[in-house]
Design an enzyme around this catalytic site. Structure first.
Site: not given
Length: 215
Positions: A115, A140
């Site tokens: 992330s 993501h």
């Protein structure tokens, strides 16, 4: 996610961890001086991003980056990353500071960079972004939730879409991929081994032994 763990419990846990941090004793002309291991490594211009990226941690990382720039604006800084990600705005404060300061910032993933951790890894100086062979990288789209009036929910929906757009543009800048490729890759949690992260453009080299790299 921290779940039901309250801030008091978290800080208590962090205090326990700090009690376990090794101390390094050095001989100086004025006698002995003791450092915790992270402070000693900071003298070597090495900064660690470990654990969840949140505001308190981000402020410490930013302060260290700015301090090292003030100490020597021409000497490189090394950022060691082992993080599952965290708060987007906290991560962006670190990222923006990395781009703002004069020293080149090399990045190294050990363990994981997921992330926001992956974005910080990608944001290192071109040619100076590394991963150890068994590290894991995950990218993501941002996630979040909001409860309230319908109009407020709509406002927050627009905000998270703007954040998504901004993060995608950062990845385009640092990976060399097209916006369409980035959007497709970010649609779901996208886990990568170190070599795949290299092919994706998040890191420049996978290293298993210390060589001539400045890391």
């Amino acid at each position: 996610m921290l779940g039901a763990v309250g801030p008091g419990a978290l800080w208590g846990f962090e205090r326990e961890i700090m009690n376990l941090v090794p101390m390094v004793v050095e001989q100086t002309s004025r006698g002995e001086r003791a450092y915790d291991i992270y402070s000693r490594l900071l003298k070597e211009r090495i900064i660690f991003i470990t654990g969840t990226v949140e505001d308190n941690m981000a402020s410490l990382i930013v302060a260290q980056l700015v301090f090292l720039e003030a100490e020597n604006p021409e000497k490189d800084i090394s950022l060691y990353i082992n993080s599952p990600g965290g708060v987007v705005t906290a991560g962006l404060s670190i990222y923006d500071t990395m781009q703002y300061i004069k020293p080149k910032v090399s990045t190294l993933c050990l363990g994981q960079a997921a992330s926001m951790g992956a974005l910080l890894l990608a944001g290192g100086e071109p040619g100076m972004r590394y991963a150890l062979p068994n590290s894991r990288i995950m990218v993501h789209q941002p996630s979040g939730g909001f409860r309230g009036q319908a109009t407020d929910i709509e406002i927050h929906a627009r905000e998270i879409l703007e954040i998504k757009r901004r993060l995608n543009e950062i990845y385009v800048k640092h990976t060399g991929k097209s916006l369409e490729e980035i959007e497709s890759s970010m649609e779901r949690d996208n886990f990568m081994v170190a070599e795949k992260a290299k092919d994706f453009g998040i890191v420049d080299k996978v290293i298993d032994k210390r060589g001539g790299e400045q890391i």
